[in-house]
Design a protein around this motif. Structure first.
Motif, PDB file in Angstrom:
ATOM      1  N   ILE A 181      48.397  41.168  38.359  1.00 32.99           N
ATOM      2  CA  ILE A 181      47.079  41.657  38.744  1.00 32.99           C
ATOM      3  C   ILE A 181      46.063  41.366  37.652  1.00 32.99           C
ATOM      4  O   ILE A 181      46.418  41.085  36.503  1.00 32.99           O
ATOM      5  N   ALA A 182      44.803  41.449  38.019  1.00 36.54           N
ATOM      6  CA  ALA A 182      43.728  41.203  37.062  1.00 36.54           C
ATOM      7  C   ALA A 182      43.422  42.471  36.273  1.00 36.54           C
ATOM      8  O   ALA A 182      43.422  43.575  36.814  1.00 36.54           O
ATOM      9  N   ILE A 183      43.174  42.306  34.996  1.00 34.82           N
ATOM     10  CA  ILE A 183      42.656  43.376  34.150  1.00 34.82           C
ATOM     11  C   ILE A 183      41.158  43.125  34.057  1.00 34.82           C
ATOM     12  O   ILE A 183      40.705  42.223  33.356  1.00 34.82           O
ATOM     13  N   ASN A 184      40.373  43.880  34.797  1.00 39.97           N
ATOM     14  CA  ASN A 184      38.956  43.592  34.937  1.00 39.97           C
ATOM     15  C   ASN A 184      38.148  44.103  33.748  1.00 39.97           C
ATOM     16  O   ASN A 184      38.467  45.150  33.170  1.00 39.97           O
ATOM     17  N   PRO A 185      37.100  43.379  33.376  1.00 41.88           N
ATOM     18  CA  PRO A 185      36.234  43.857  32.287  1.00 41.88           C
ATOM     19  C   PRO A 185      35.555  45.173  32.664  1.00 41.88           C
ATOM     20  O   PRO A 185      34.889  45.269  33.695  1.00 41.88           O
ATOM     21  N   THR A 186      35.753  46.193  31.865  1.00 44.56           N
ATOM     22  CA  THR A 186      35.105  47.493  32.070  1.00 44.56           C
ATOM     23  C   THR A 186      34.707  48.036  30.710  1.00 44.56           C
ATOM     24  O   THR A 186      35.194  47.586  29.669  1.00 44.56           O
ATOM     25  N   ASP A 187      33.846  49.033  30.728  1.00 37.53           N
ATOM     26  CA  ASP A 187      33.482  49.674  29.474  1.00 37.53           C
ATOM     27  C   ASP A 187      34.711  50.268  28.791  1.00 37.53           C
ATOM     28  O   ASP A 187      34.835  50.252  27.570  1.00 37.53           O
ATOM     29  N   ALA A 188      35.639  50.796  29.625  1.00 37.45           N
ATOM     30  CA  ALA A 188      36.826  51.441  29.067  1.00 37.45           C
ATOM     31  C   ALA A 188      37.724  50.457  28.354  1.00 37.45           C
ATOM     32  O   ALA A 188      38.490  50.818  27.473  1.00 37.45           O
ATOM     33  N   ASN A 189      37.646  49.187  28.725  1.00 37.93           N
ATOM     34  CA  ASN A 189      38.512  48.181  28.111  1.00 37.93           C
ATOM     35  C   ASN A 189      37.746  47.176  27.257  1.00 37.93           C
ATOM     36  O   ASN A 189      38.244  46.092  26.958  1.00 37.93           O
ATOM     37  N   PHE A 190      36.551  47.524  26.850  1.00 39.72           N
ATOM     38  CA  PHE A 190      35.774  46.676  25.948  1.00 39.72           C
ATOM     39  C   PHE A 190      35.651  45.245  26.458  1.00 39.72           C
ATOM     40  O   PHE A 190      35.684  44.293  25.692  1.00 39.72           O
ATOM     41  N   GLY A 191      35.546  45.080  27.769  1.00 39.73           N
ATOM     42  CA  GLY A 191      35.345  43.745  28.307  1.00 39.73           C
ATOM     43  C   GLY A 191      36.596  42.907  28.390  1.00 39.73           C
ATOM     44  O   GLY A 191      36.524  41.695  28.575  1.00 39.73           O
ATOM     45  N   VAL A 192      37.786  43.508  28.247  1.00 40.36           N
ATOM     46  CA  VAL A 192      39.026  42.754  28.356  1.00 40.36           C
ATOM     47  C   VAL A 192      39.134  42.147  29.750  1.00 40.36           C
ATOM     48  O   VAL A 192      38.953  42.817  30.754  1.00 40.36           O
ATOM     49  N   SER A 193      39.409  40.853  29.818  1.00 39.42           N
ATOM     50  CA  SER A 193      39.600  40.170  31.091  1.00 39.42           C
ATOM     51  C   SER A 193      40.869  39.350  30.986  1.00 39.42           C
ATOM     52  O   SER A 193      40.959  38.424  30.182  1.00 39.42           O
ATOM     53  N   ALA A 194      41.880  39.722  31.780  1.00 38.48           N
ATOM     54  CA  ALA A 194      43.177  39.056  31.673  1.00 38.48           C
ATOM     55  C   ALA A 194      43.960  39.309  32.942  1.00 38.48           C
ATOM     56  O   ALA A 194      43.486  39.977  33.861  1.00 38.48           O
ATOM     57  N   VAL A 195      45.169  38.766  32.998  1.00 40.88           N
ATOM     58  CA  VAL A 195      46.087  39.062  34.089  1.00 40.88           C
ATOM     59  C   VAL A 195      47.415  39.458  33.486  1.00 40.88           C
ATOM     60  O   VAL A 195      47.774  39.035  32.392  1.00 40.88           O
TER      61      VAL A 195
END
Length: 349
Positions: free
Chosen positions: A59-73
């Motif tokens: 699944i995708a790890i979407n950029p959010t404030d909670a994840n400091f913009g992390v974008s990955a799978v």
């Protein structure tokens, strides 16, 4: 999840290879899990060893404030805790075998257990579940004090248990993550789980002054400050090196990365939150739960005697020290660590 190089080397060492056997299995939560097995000849018998288990989709790890913009799978799933916090979890292994929920330590998320979750022998003998605790890795990182009361940590565990339909799992808490067991047993009876494994583990927060090593405490000020980038960088590198002085490079970078995506206030929230150890200690002194306490002979972060003092009077206790093992015990002594945990679980399942 494809084979890691370590798993592949295990397979090659066990040649001759006979055949690859692919099976689609319906799991306990009615999802389909594809398993790939290597069949090896060994004397007159056939060994059916799973090479990998993928219980969750990528699944995708979407950029959010909670994840400091992390974008990955990544393979896994998000489960929703009682307060709405999104907790990232993953399971691999055989759902018909005893379930073990792995809880990582401070600063380094569930990726810490990569070697275990890529090991075909672990996958063949247990159902492995791990999750990024709140404030870590791919999970949400709430920065308000109300999100860090003891019940919230227990509810995160509950959400993982419910999502994977686990029945009385064993709980393996490593380092600071072991304190989560005290949260769990503050809101559940001992019968909720099958047993506890402390791996260089802090039993409960109030024991921290006697369990943490002087070297471990020395890096905390640098990890906790927000104005000096160089000091933070230096302190976090020192912290990882204390855990193990010679990690594989990509894993080493992953450990550092987990620190970068964590808000600095999480350290204060995690270390200073209140917790009740009564349920935990009663489970031990009454003999209600078995406990395996594993220590590294060369651990530079956790003091063995401090841990044992904190759980004095535990009735069903097994203590094992792995010679020459660092704080990352399963990386230092992988075969001995695996045998210690799995054989103990076989005795108590």
């Amino acid at each position: 999840m494809l084979l890691s190089l370590k798993s592949l080397s295990i397979a090659i060492a066990l040649l001759p290879l006979v055949v690859a056997n692919i099976q689609d299995i319906q799991t306990r939560d009615n999802t389909i899990e594809r398993r790939v097995y290597f069949l090896f000849s060994a004397s007159a018998s056939i060994i059916n060893v799973p090479c990998f288990e993928l219980a969750d989709p990528v699944i995708a790890i979407n950029p959010t404030d909670a994840n400091f913009g992390v974008s990955a799978v990544a393979p896994g799933r998000f489960v929703t805790s009682a307060d709405g916090t999104q907790i990232f979890a993953e399971a691999r292994g055989d759902p018909s075998k005893p379930a073990i929920v792995f809880i990582h330590g401070f600063g380094i998320g569930a990726m810490a257990f990569n070697d275990i979750f890529n090991d075909p022998v672990w996958l063949a003998r247990a159902y492995l579940v791990r999750y990024d605790t709140r404030g870590h890795g791919r999970s949400d990182k709430p920065t308000n004090a109300a999100a860090w009361v003891s019940q919230r940590l227990a509810q995160d565990f509950d959400a993982v248990v419910q999502s994977y339909s686990l029945n009385k799992p064993f709980v393996l808490g490593w380092s600071f993550g072991a304190a989560n067991v005290a949260d769990i047993l503050s809101f559940h009876p001992p019968s909720y789980i099958s047993g506890i494994i402390y791996d260089a583990g802090l039993p409960y927060l109030a024991a921290l002054p006697n369990v943490g090593s002087p070297a471990g405490f020395a890096v905390v000020p640098g990890l906790n400050q927000t104005t000096n980038v160089t000091q933070f960088q230096t302190s976090y590198i020192e912290f990882i090196n204390l855990c193990h002085p010679a990690l594989e490079w990509n894993f080493y970078l992953g450990c550092l990365g987990d620190g970068v995506v964590q808000p600095r206030i999480i350290l204060d929230l995690g270390f200073t939150r209140t917790q009740n150890s009564t349920g935990l200690l009663q489970a031990g002194t009454t003999g209600a739960l078995p406990l395996l306490a594993i220590f590294g002979g060369d651990d530079k972060v956790v003091l063995k005697q401090g841990v044992l003092d904190a759980i004095a009077g535990w009735q069903n206790l097994t203590v094992v020290t792995l010679p020459d093992a660092e704080h990352f015990t399963w990386i230092s002594r992988p075969l001995l660590f695996r045998a210690t945990v799995l054989n103990w679980i076989d005795q108590h399942a």
